[in-house]
Design a protein around this motif. Structure first.
Motif, PDB file in Angstrom:
ATOM      1  N   MET A   1       0.971  -1.108   0.001  1.00  8.89           N
ATOM      2  CA  MET A   1       0.111  -0.070  -0.021  1.00  8.89           C
ATOM      3  C   MET A   1       0.890   1.388  -0.022  1.00  8.89           C
ATOM      4  SD  MET A   1      -1.364  -0.134   3.902  1.00  8.89           S
ATOM      5  CE  MET A   1      -2.131   1.506   3.705  1.00  8.89           C
ATOM      6  N   ILE A   2       0.251   2.413  -0.375  1.00 11.31           N
ATOM      7  CA  ILE A   2       0.957   3.525  -0.465  1.00 11.31           C
ATOM      8  C   ILE A   2       0.901   4.214   0.956  1.00 11.31           C
ATOM      9  CG2 ILE A   2       1.158   5.905  -1.336  1.00 11.31           C
ATOM     10  CD1 ILE A   2      -0.143   4.862  -4.209  1.00 11.31           C
ATOM     11  N   VAL A   3       2.014   4.436   1.614  1.00 12.51           N
ATOM     12  CA  VAL A   3       1.889   5.061   3.207  1.00 12.51           C
ATOM     13  C   VAL A   3       2.011   6.362   2.926  1.00 12.51           C
ATOM     14  CG1 VAL A   3       3.199   4.856   5.193  1.00 12.51           C
ATOM     15  CG2 VAL A   3       3.208   2.741   3.664  1.00 12.51           C
ATOM     16  N   TYR A   4       2.976   7.089   2.126  1.00 12.25           N
ATOM     17  CA  TYR A   4       3.055   8.433   2.351  1.00 12.25           C
ATOM     18  C   TYR A   4       3.291   9.024   1.040  1.00 12.25           C
ATOM     19  CZ  TYR A   4       5.509  12.767   4.081  1.00 12.25           C
ATOM     20  OH  TYR A   4       6.086  14.066   4.351  1.00 12.25           O
ATOM     21  N   ALA A   5       3.022  10.489   0.917  1.00 11.47           N
ATOM     22  CA  ALA A   5       2.808  11.153  -0.384  1.00 11.47           C
ATOM     23  C   ALA A   5       3.463  12.588   0.160  1.00 11.47           C
ATOM     24  CB  ALA A   5       1.782  11.263  -1.078  1.00 11.47           C
ATOM     25  N   LEU A   6       4.277  13.180  -0.502  1.00 11.64           N
ATOM     26  CA  LEU A   6       4.770  14.583  -0.676  1.00 11.64           C
ATOM     27  C   LEU A   6       4.825  15.134  -1.822  1.00 11.64           C
ATOM     28  CD1 LEU A   6       6.159  16.709   1.377  1.00 11.64           C
ATOM     29  CD2 LEU A   6       8.334  15.384   0.975  1.00 11.64           C
ATOM     30  N   ILE A   7       4.564  16.550  -1.839  1.00 12.70           N
ATOM     31  CA  ILE A   7       4.845  17.378  -3.062  1.00 12.70           C
ATOM     32  C   ILE A   7       5.722  18.470  -2.573  1.00 12.70           C
ATOM     33  CG2 ILE A   7       3.780  18.865  -4.818  1.00 12.70           C
ATOM     34  CD1 ILE A   7       1.079  17.205  -4.115  1.00 12.70           C
ATOM     35  N   VAL A   8       6.886  18.693  -3.128  1.00 13.28           N
ATOM     36  CA  VAL A   8       7.949  19.652  -3.069  1.00 13.28           C
ATOM     37  C   VAL A   8       8.130  20.465  -4.309  1.00 13.28           C
ATOM     38  CG1 VAL A   8       8.826  18.321  -1.236  1.00 13.28           C
ATOM     39  CG2 VAL A   8       9.977  18.319  -3.597  1.00 13.28           C
ATOM     40  N   ARG A   9       8.781  21.837  -4.187  1.00 17.41           N
ATOM     41  CA  ARG A   9       9.223  22.351  -5.152  1.00 17.41           C
ATOM     42  C   ARG A   9      10.765  22.061  -5.614  1.00 17.41           C
ATOM     43  NH1 ARG A   9       8.374  28.555  -3.846  1.00 17.41           N
ATOM     44  NH2 ARG A   9       9.960  28.119  -2.519  1.00 17.41           N
ATOM     45  N   ALA A  10      10.928  21.493  -6.676  1.00 19.21           N
ATOM     46  CA  ALA A  10      12.198  20.786  -7.128  1.00 19.21           C
ATOM     47  C   ALA A  10      13.551  21.640  -6.680  1.00 19.21           C
ATOM     48  CB  ALA A  10      12.013  20.318  -8.487  1.00 19.21           C
ATOM     49  N   ALA A  11      13.327  22.988  -6.860  1.00 18.90           N
ATOM     50  CA  ALA A  11      14.530  23.970  -7.197  1.00 18.90           C
ATOM     51  C   ALA A  11      15.094  24.075  -5.742  1.00 18.90           C
ATOM     52  CB  ALA A  11      14.024  25.353  -7.644  1.00 18.90           C
ATOM     53  N   ASP A  12      13.980  24.135  -4.487  1.00 18.06           N
ATOM     54  CA  ASP A  12      14.758  24.425  -3.245  1.00 18.06           C
ATOM     55  C   ASP A  12      14.317  23.212  -2.331  1.00 18.06           C
ATOM     56  OD1 ASP A  12      12.267  25.301  -3.203  1.00 18.06           O
ATOM     57  OD2 ASP A  12      12.542  27.263  -2.632  1.00 18.06           O
ATOM     58  N   GLY A  13      13.445  22.436  -2.739  1.00 19.06           N
ATOM     59  CA  GLY A  13      12.963  21.543  -1.717  1.00 19.06           C
ATOM     60  C   GLY A  13      11.782  21.707  -0.859  1.00 19.06           C
ATOM     61  N   MET A  14      11.210  22.932  -1.148  1.00 18.79           N
ATOM     62  CA  MET A  14      10.103  23.482  -0.205  1.00 18.79           C
ATOM     63  C   MET A  14       8.767  22.600  -0.419  1.00 18.79           C
ATOM     64  SD  MET A  14       9.067  26.018   1.713  1.00 18.79           S
ATOM     65  CE  MET A  14       9.792  27.663   1.328  1.00 18.79           C
TER      66      MET A  14
END
Length: 306
Positions: A1-14
């Motif tokens: 199962m999918i446990v965790y998801a995250l969306i970040v800005r690639a340039a600075d990892g925000m």
């Protein structure tokens, strides 16, 4: 199962949005794997557009598109094609719901945490693959993954220190797509560059002329120190043009240093020029410096079909 998801800005990892409906303190394995996701988020821009990191009990998959990186951490036995389909779906939902211009201006982490409701609903569907496979077509994505498998990230590329040794890994070669480019040169930048080149040629001419005439007994003009300052000034003006046309990591700092040295050269040559010449040389250096600072990186659009 999918446990965790995250969306970040690639340039600075925000971090922009993430899964919030589980407690990683309960499970030490989840907490440890989540730590790797956060480490990857800081280096997302260094990796290709589709990657996989295999851990002991979990696998982290992530894709990068339109300047954003989408992470999904799942159990090691969960089918990778379903994870990439999940990432592809939340990617399309996110870029549809939010303007990229707004996303690039965000200064606070998790400014789009309300998007977690979309992640939660999508994750619930993908965590029931028996009913999901009849509703989505995975054939094309499966074929693409076979033809272009995700890049396998090594733990040594994520951990900053292993066994007490600092790693020095060049990840620049892993980037995909066109190289980093600057925005098109504006008309005022072109004029400043042409004028700077002309002044550089004048500086080279005067410097070489002085050096060639120093041996004359009746010579009464600028000395050797002036000649070397002329030549140095010419080289620095060419370097200003280079900074305007090419991108480098420390471009802004280099531009400031060159401007200061050019102003110092003007002071050293003050007695050889009238006020109009001094104004022209200083004005040209400042114009090139400003043109360099205002010319930013061109927006890069990675492959959206992942």
């Amino acid at each position: 199962m999918i446990v965790y998801a995250l969306i970040v800005r690639a340039a600075d990892g925000m971090a922009l949005s993430a899964t919030t409906d589980f407690n990683d303190e309960v499970n030490r394995n989840i907490k440890e794997s989540k730590r790797y996701v956060k480490l990857l988020a800081k280096k997302a821009y260094q990796f290709p557009d589709r990657c996989t990191l295999k851990l002991n009990t979990h696998t982290v998959h992530f894709i990068t598109a339109l300047g954003l990186t989408y992470f999904a951490m799942c159990e090691a036995t969960y089918p990778s094609v379903l994870v990439f389909s999940f990432l592809n779906e939340i990617m399309k939902e996110f870029v549809t719901k939010y303007e990229l211009a707004k996303v690039n201006l965000i200064r606070r982490p998790y400014s789009f945490i309300e998007f977690d409701s979309v992640i939660h609903k999508t994750r619930q569907r993908y965590n029931k693959p028996q009913s999901l496979t009849t509703k989505i077509n995975l054939t094309d994505l499966s074929t693409e993954i076979k033809l272009r498998p995700p890049y396998l990230v090594q733990l040594s590329q994520v951990e900053p220190v292993i066994n007490g040794y600092q790693l020095s890994i060049n990840l620049a070669k892993l980037s995909v797509g066109p190289p980093t480019k600057l925005e098109p040169l504006a008309w005022h930048g072109i004029i400043a560059a042409v004028f700077s080149v002309l002044l550089a040629l004048v500086g080279f001419y005067r410097g070489l002329s002085v050096l060639s005439e120093l041996h004359l007994q009746e010579y009464d003009g600028p000395n050797a120190a002036h000649a070397y300052v002329f030549l140095c000034e010419g080289v620095l003006r060419y370097f200003q043009v280079y900074l305007l046309l090419r991108h480098s990591r420390y471009r802004t700092l280099e531009s400031w240093v060159v401007l200061v040295i050019l102003c110092l050269c003007t002071v050293l040559l003050w007695e050889l020029r009238d006020n109009w010449q001094v104004a022209a040389y200083v004005g040209s250096a400042v114009a090139m410096h400003i043109s360099t600072l205002v010319r930013r990186l061109e927006s890069r659009l990675p492959n959206y079909n992942v």
